[in-house]
Design a protein around this motif. Structure first.
Motif, mmCIF file in Angstrom:
data_model
loop_
_atom_site.group_PDB
_atom_site.id
_atom_site.type_symbol
_atom_site.label_atom_id
_atom_site.label_comp_id
_atom_site.label_asym_id
_atom_site.label_seq_id
_atom_site.Cartn_x
_atom_site.Cartn_y
_atom_site.Cartn_z
ATOM 1 N N VAL A 73 19.158 -25.773 18.041
ATOM 2 C CA VAL A 73 19.741 -24.434 18.028
ATOM 3 C C VAL A 73 20.854 -24.335 19.060
ATOM 4 N N ARG A 74 20.597 -24.856 20.270
ATOM 5 C CA ARG A 74 21.626 -24.805 21.317
ATOM 6 C C ARG A 74 22.863 -25.598 20.925
ATOM 7 N N ALA A 75 22.657 -26.746 20.288
ATOM 8 C CA ALA A 75 23.795 -27.591 19.890
ATOM 9 C C ALA A 75 24.660 -26.917 18.841
ATOM 10 N N ALA A 76 24.060 -26.022 18.057
ATOM 11 C CA ALA A 76 24.804 -25.355 16.979
ATOM 12 C C ALA A 76 25.409 -24.028 17.411
ATOM 13 N N MET A 77 25.169 -23.625 18.649
ATOM 14 C CA MET A 77 25.696 -22.331 19.100
ATOM 15 C C MET A 77 27.218 -22.322 19.089
ATOM 16 N N PRO A 78 27.820 -21.249 18.586
ATOM 17 C CA PRO A 78 29.288 -21.176 18.559
ATOM 18 C C PRO A 78 29.839 -20.924 19.955
ATOM 19 N N ARG A 125 11.224 -18.663 19.747
ATOM 20 C CA ARG A 125 9.822 -18.543 20.134
ATOM 21 C C ARG A 125 8.931 -19.325 19.167
ATOM 22 N N GLY A 126 8.119 -20.215 19.702
ATOM 23 C CA GLY A 126 7.231 -21.023 18.885
ATOM 24 C C GLY A 126 7.827 -22.339 18.416
ATOM 25 N N MET A 127 9.117 -22.564 18.651
ATOM 26 C CA MET A 127 9.769 -23.801 18.233
ATOM 27 C C MET A 127 9.447 -24.938 19.205
ATOM 28 N N SER A 128 9.563 -26.160 18.723
ATOM 29 C CA SER A 128 9.457 -27.320 19.592
ATOM 30 C C SER A 128 10.729 -27.435 20.425
ATOM 31 N N GLU A 129 10.658 -28.238 21.497
ATOM 32 C CA GLU A 129 11.849 -28.424 22.326
ATOM 33 C C GLU A 129 12.970 -29.084 21.536
ATOM 34 N N GLU A 130 12.629 -29.966 20.627
ATOM 35 C CA GLU A 130 13.638 -30.611 19.787
ATOM 36 C C GLU A 130 14.354 -29.587 18.919
ATOM 37 N N ALA A 131 13.583 -28.653 18.343
ATOM 38 C CA ALA A 131 14.188 -27.618 17.510
ATOM 39 C C ALA A 131 15.056 -26.683 18.350
ATOM 40 N N ARG A 132 14.598 -26.387 19.556
ATOM 41 C CA ARG A 132 15.395 -25.530 20.441
ATOM 42 C C ARG A 132 16.722 -26.205 20.800
ATOM 43 N N ALA A 133 16.662 -27.501 21.051
ATOM 44 C CA ALA A 133 17.876 -28.249 21.372
ATOM 45 C C ALA A 133 18.859 -28.205 20.214
#
Length: 274
Positions: free
Chosen positions: A91-96, A81-89
């Motif tokens: 996070v998704r890329a690092a998901m186990p 919440r509050g992150m940019s789309e780049e930051a969200r991407a």
């Protein structure tokens, strides 16, 4: 991981006695939601006490959920919440990626992780809402958990219902009572929604393979579970006991009675179709 968390320590006689006095059925099936912070002591000792109370013919089950690998989970939404789309991407890329053999379930607590890691423990296959179990009934309870069915008829909750399992809320509230979700599936025309998570590819998570898995299932909603649980406790139908286990105030009750009560309660308290 230490030897203490990999093996179940012998259960203390006092805790085992508390479990008997609460009504834990020897030789039965028990689903436990636990807060070791509330209970005190070690998770290994508590798991040992639970196994001692159930005996060699009993089966101990715990949730082993993994919301950490999904971008449709509440934990992800709160985190980004509050992150940019780049930051969200990022996070998704690092998901186990979920691999039932190795993926931890950190949000489920120390007791659940201790049971999941115990020698002989089995785990169901759902990449977000798996269960782990120890005992002779584990394979039957956990088999056939479809990957597009979180907590419905093709999940361990339905098998626990059939097995007339007991539920122990060990220092936790009814807001964590996952059995109520089975009642959501048993409502007429429950709403559905899409889900998405990362799973291990053919080589397994240990080899670094990952892919996204998308599916549709019931829109799970636990926002009213605390109120539902309070009414269930007041009704006293299927409630075996309320008392201390370790240092924690705990409730023991019938999973089947809780689900049946919840079906009727939803009919009275939720809008049609929800």
């Amino acid at each position: 991981m230490s030897a203490v968390t990999r093996h179940l320590l012998p259960g203390g006689e006092r805790t085992t006695t508390q479990l008997y006095e609460l009504g834990v059925r020897r030789g039965g099936v028990l689903l436990v939601h636990a807060s070791m912070r509330a209970a005190g002591g070690s998770a290994g000792a508590m798991a040992g006490a639970l196994r001692s109370a159930l005996g060699p013919e009993g089966t101990l089950a715990v949730p082993a959920f993994t919301p950490e690998n999904s971008d449709t989970s509440r934990s992800y939404q709160d985190h980004v919440r509050g992150m940019s789309e780049e930051a969200r991407a990022a996070v998704r890329a690092a998901m186990p990626a979920f691999d039932p053999a190795v993926s931890p379930a950190p949000s489920m607590g120390a007791l659940a992780e201790t049971v999941r890691l115990a020698p002989g423990a089995l785990r169901s296959a759902h990449p977000q809402t798996s269960f782990a179990a120890l005992g002779p009934g584990a394979a039957k309870l956990l088999g056939g958990h479809r990957r597009d069915c979180h907590l419905g008829e093709d999940s361990p909750l339905a098998r626990l219902y059939e097995a007339d399992a007991q539920i122990l809320l060990l220092g936790t509230g009814f807001d964590s009572c996952t059995a109520f979700h089975l009642a959501e599936y048993r409502r007429p025309c429950p709403p559905r929604r899409p889900y998405r998570c990362v799973v291990a590819s053919e080589g397994g998570a240990q080899d670094g393979g990952r892919r996204w898995w998308e599916y549709e299932d019931i829109a799970l909603d636990d926002s009213d579970f605390a109120a539902l649980g309070a009414d269930f406790l007041s009704a006293r139908t299927g409630v075996f006991g309320t008392g201390r286990v370790g240092a924690a105030r705990s409730h023991l009750f019938s999973l089947r009675a809780a689900v049946d009560f919840a079906v009727g309660w939803f009919g009275r308290h939720r809008a049609d179709g929800s």
